[in-house]
Design a protein around this motif. Structure first.
Motif, PDB file in Angstrom:
ATOM      1  N   SER A  58     -30.846   3.918   8.291  1.00  0.00           N
ATOM      2  CA  SER A  58     -29.839   4.170   7.274  1.00  0.00           C
ATOM      3  C   SER A  58     -28.542   3.413   7.536  1.00  0.00           C
ATOM      4  O   SER A  58     -27.963   3.492   8.610  1.00  0.00           O
ATOM      5  CB  SER A  58     -29.552   5.677   7.270  1.00  0.00           C
ATOM      6  OG  SER A  58     -28.602   5.982   6.281  1.00  0.00           O
ATOM      7  N   TRP A  59     -28.093   2.670   6.536  1.00  0.00           N
ATOM      8  CA  TRP A  59     -26.810   1.970   6.500  1.00  0.00           C
ATOM      9  C   TRP A  59     -26.711   0.811   7.505  1.00  0.00           C
ATOM     10  O   TRP A  59     -25.629   0.295   7.755  1.00  0.00           O
ATOM     11  CB  TRP A  59     -25.636   2.948   6.649  1.00  0.00           C
ATOM     12  CG  TRP A  59     -24.436   2.522   5.865  1.00  0.00           C
ATOM     13  CD1 TRP A  59     -23.173   2.253   6.360  1.00  0.00           C
ATOM     14  CD2 TRP A  59     -24.353   2.275   4.448  1.00  0.00           C
ATOM     15  NE1 TRP A  59     -22.342   1.853   5.347  1.00  0.00           N
ATOM     16  CE2 TRP A  59     -23.030   1.866   4.158  1.00  0.00           C
ATOM     17  CE3 TRP A  59     -25.267   2.345   3.393  1.00  0.00           C
ATOM     18  CZ2 TRP A  59     -22.595   1.517   2.865  1.00  0.00           C
ATOM     19  CZ3 TRP A  59     -24.846   2.010   2.105  1.00  0.00           C
ATOM     20  CH2 TRP A  59     -23.532   1.616   1.867  1.00  0.00           C
ATOM     21  N   HIS A  95     -28.440  -6.895   2.938  1.00  0.00           N
ATOM     22  CA  HIS A  95     -27.837  -5.753   2.245  1.00  0.00           C
ATOM     23  C   HIS A  95     -27.993  -4.524   3.138  1.00  0.00           C
ATOM     24  O   HIS A  95     -28.581  -4.612   4.214  1.00  0.00           O
ATOM     25  CB  HIS A  95     -28.466  -5.545   0.854  1.00  0.00           C
ATOM     26  CG  HIS A  95     -29.893  -5.102   0.861  1.00  0.00           C
ATOM     27  ND1 HIS A  95     -30.757  -5.352  -0.178  1.00  0.00           N
ATOM     28  CD2 HIS A  95     -30.627  -4.429   1.772  1.00  0.00           C
ATOM     29  CE1 HIS A  95     -31.941  -4.834   0.090  1.00  0.00           C
ATOM     30  NE2 HIS A  95     -31.881  -4.271   1.274  1.00  0.00           N
ATOM     31  N   ARG A  96     -27.434  -3.411   2.686  1.00  0.00           N
ATOM     32  CA  ARG A  96     -27.684  -2.163   3.409  1.00  0.00           C
ATOM     33  C   ARG A  96     -27.714  -1.011   2.409  1.00  0.00           C
ATOM     34  O   ARG A  96     -27.197  -1.126   1.300  1.00  0.00           O
ATOM     35  CB  ARG A  96     -26.635  -1.914   4.501  1.00  0.00           C
ATOM     36  CG  ARG A  96     -25.223  -1.727   4.008  1.00  0.00           C
ATOM     37  CD  ARG A  96     -24.308  -1.450   5.203  1.00  0.00           C
ATOM     38  NE  ARG A  96     -22.907  -1.387   4.804  1.00  0.00           N
ATOM     39  CZ  ARG A  96     -21.915  -1.138   5.666  1.00  0.00           C
ATOM     40  NH1 ARG A  96     -22.167  -0.936   6.934  1.00  0.00           N
ATOM     41  NH2 ARG A  96     -20.666  -1.100   5.237  1.00  0.00           N
ATOM     42  N   HIS A  97     -28.386   0.055   2.805  1.00  0.00           N
ATOM     43  CA  HIS A  97     -28.489   1.246   1.951  1.00  0.00           C
ATOM     44  C   HIS A  97     -28.642   2.468   2.840  1.00  0.00           C
ATOM     45  O   HIS A  97     -29.027   2.363   4.009  1.00  0.00           O
ATOM     46  CB  HIS A  97     -29.647   1.130   0.954  1.00  0.00           C
ATOM     47  CG  HIS A  97     -30.841   0.375   1.452  1.00  0.00           C
ATOM     48  ND1 HIS A  97     -31.699   0.876   2.392  1.00  0.00           N
ATOM     49  CD2 HIS A  97     -31.300  -0.882   1.169  1.00  0.00           C
ATOM     50  CE1 HIS A  97     -32.648  -0.002   2.651  1.00  0.00           C
ATOM     51  NE2 HIS A  97     -32.425  -1.098   1.933  1.00  0.00           N
ATOM     52  N   THR A  98     -28.317   3.617   2.262  1.00  0.00           N
ATOM     53  CA  THR A  98     -28.449   4.862   3.033  1.00  0.00           C
ATOM     54  C   THR A  98     -29.917   5.205   3.293  1.00  0.00           C
ATOM     55  O   THR A  98     -30.204   5.947   4.227  1.00  0.00           O
ATOM     56  CB  THR A  98     -27.794   6.038   2.277  1.00  0.00           C
ATOM     57  OG1 THR A  98     -28.321   6.055   0.948  1.00  0.00           O
ATOM     58  CG2 THR A  98     -26.288   5.903   2.243  1.00  0.00           C
ATOM     59  N   PHE A 121     -26.004   2.012  -1.932  1.00  0.00           N
ATOM     60  CA  PHE A 121     -26.444   0.638  -1.677  1.00  0.00           C
ATOM     61  C   PHE A 121     -25.224  -0.263  -1.616  1.00  0.00           C
ATOM     62  O   PHE A 121     -24.259  -0.071  -2.358  1.00  0.00           O
ATOM     63  CB  PHE A 121     -27.378   0.212  -2.825  1.00  0.00           C
ATOM     64  CG  PHE A 121     -27.787  -1.233  -2.778  1.00  0.00           C
ATOM     65  CD1 PHE A 121     -28.942  -1.613  -2.095  1.00  0.00           C
ATOM     66  CD2 PHE A 121     -27.024  -2.211  -3.399  1.00  0.00           C
ATOM     67  CE1 PHE A 121     -29.314  -2.957  -2.046  1.00  0.00           C
ATOM     68  CE2 PHE A 121     -27.400  -3.549  -3.351  1.00  0.00           C
ATOM     69  CZ  PHE A 121     -28.550  -3.915  -2.671  1.00  0.00           C
ATOM     70  N   GLU A 122     -25.246  -1.245  -0.733  1.00  0.00           N
ATOM     71  CA  GLU A 122     -24.174  -2.243  -0.676  1.00  0.00           C
ATOM     72  C   GLU A 122     -24.788  -3.626  -0.460  1.00  0.00           C
ATOM     73  O   GLU A 122     -25.513  -3.832   0.509  1.00  0.00           O
ATOM     74  CB  GLU A 122     -23.202  -1.916   0.469  1.00  0.00           C
ATOM     75  CG  GLU A 122     -21.978  -2.807   0.477  1.00  0.00           C
ATOM     76  CD  GLU A 122     -21.014  -2.525   1.633  1.00  0.00           C
ATOM     77  OE1 GLU A 122     -20.025  -3.262   1.771  1.00  0.00           O
ATOM     78  OE2 GLU A 122     -21.253  -1.577   2.408  1.00  0.00           O
ATOM     79  N   GLY A 164     -28.380   8.705  -2.088  1.00  0.00           N
ATOM     80  CA  GLY A 164     -28.668   7.270  -2.163  1.00  0.00           C
ATOM     81  C   GLY A 164     -27.405   6.446  -2.399  1.00  0.00           C
ATOM     82  O   GLY A 164     -26.582   6.790  -3.239  1.00  0.00           O
TER      83      GLY A 164
END
Ligand code: GTQ
Ligand code: FE2
Length: 341
Positions: free
Chosen positions: A141-142, A104-107, A174-175, A172
């Motif tokens: 981040s990301w 996954h990824r998130h800021t 999220f993906e 914030g």
């Protein structure tokens, strides 16, 4: 104006409130000195290691995504928050041999510092980062990230994320995976020669092109570092392209306390979370004395007078801080030596 004409203050207050106005002179927080610093808090490994085992027994990443225990000190608990320091969340994550944690990824910027075990890999934007004891892995981040474990024993690491800061800033996001549009990365090995770096357009990113900082390298560097301003030996985990912090919101250090050395008192507006990598010792943080051993984790909240010393041999502390955020915002104030209070 005559006294008789003075309006009824409670009527006026009511009218202000209805108009969403508030008199500053009745605000208990305005024009007051800074509040007392938060107390430091210690999670001793001896106490939490069995509780980590309990998490292995009741949760699997197959079901819960990430088998993570958050480190929530009493001060945050009282405030109904789950953060570890003012700007950071620090968590313990456990993976068993054969397990994986999906991509996954998130800021939110994140990092992992390996406490126990080996043989796992964090894949960051497609780049495989082996995880051995003492290694620091960045998942900025990301960036897409996933963890896989092909070792023989459980692996336990410390996660740190800038969750509270990004919640405050409202940034914030999220993906979930699977990873798509993975950006190109450059092998960490391309940055292994000191002082000479590849000339690339990577300088447009605000994080390091190096995602893995092996412990052997950091330990060798800190062992020969000259004394820092507080007398400890300190090295910073930097972005080799800028010499600045590895990620925008988290600034990491490895600190070595030589046998018998006592640091000069230090006070800062920044906040740190420390993890004991080697040795044992004690830290005075404000009025408290924190006695620490290998793998213990403790906080250094802003505003406290701090003195560290090792007990016995050489000790090493990994520190993750928000120092560079304060510095870039013009809010960093650091004092050494004679500190009152
Ligand atoms: O490993 O990706 O402790 O997304 C908290 C959030 C770990 C992770 C945490 C996360 C992760
Ligand atoms: Fe994550």
């Amino acid at each position: 104006m005559s006294a008789a004409a003075r309006p009824d203050i409670s009527e006026v207050r009511k009218a202000w409130k209805e108009a969403n106005l508030a008199p500053l002179w009745e605000n208990a927080r305005a024009h007051r000195p800074a509040p007392l610093p938060d107390a430091a808090y210690l999670w001793s490994w001896a106490k939490i290691r069995p509780l980590i085992s309990a998490a292995i027994a009741v949760a699997s990443p197959e079901v819960v995504e990430r088998r993570v225990l958050q480190l929530v000190p009493p001060i945050a608990e009282h405030q109904g928050e789950q953060q570890t320091s003012r700007t950071l969340s620090a968590n313990i994550q456990i993976l068993l041999p054969g397990e994986k944690a999906r991509p996954h990824r998130h800021t939110m910027n994140a990092l992992r510092f390996v406490l126990e075990g080996s043989g796992a890999t964090t894949i960051v934007d497609g780049k495989a980062c082996p995880m051995e004891e003492g290694d620091l892995i960045l998942t900025p981040s990301w960036t897409w990230h996933e963890h896989i474990h092909e070792g023989a024993e459980p692996i336990v690491w410390l996660d740190a994320l800038d969750v509270p800061f990004q919640r405050y800033m409202g940034t914030g996001a999220f993906e979930p995976g699977p990873a798509a549009d993975i950006p190109e990365t450059i092998a960490d090995a391309a940055f292994a020669v000191a002082n000479v770096v590849p000339d690339t357009d990577y300088t447009t990113k605000d994080y390091s092109p190096v995602f893995r900082y092996p412990y052997a390298t950091a330990a060798a560097a800190v062992a020969i570092a000259p004394p820092a301003r507080d007398g400890s030996r300190r090295v910073r985990y930097v972005n080799p392209l800028t010499g600045g912090s590895g990620m925008a919101m988290m600034d990491c250090f490895l600190v070595q306390l030589d046998a018998g050395a006592v640091t000069l008192p230090f006070r800062t507006t920044a906040n740190s979370v420390c993890c004991v990598v080697e040795g044992s010792g004690e830290s005075q943080v404000g009025d408290d004395t924190i006695r620490w051993n290998k793998h213990d984790i403790f906080t250094l909240p802003q505003g406290n007078r701090i003195v560290h010393k090792s007990s016995g041999g050489t000790a090493r502390l990994f520190q993750v801080s928000d120092r560079d955020v304060y510095a870039r915002l013009g809010l960093l104030k650091e004092e050494y030596g004679n500190i009152s209070g």
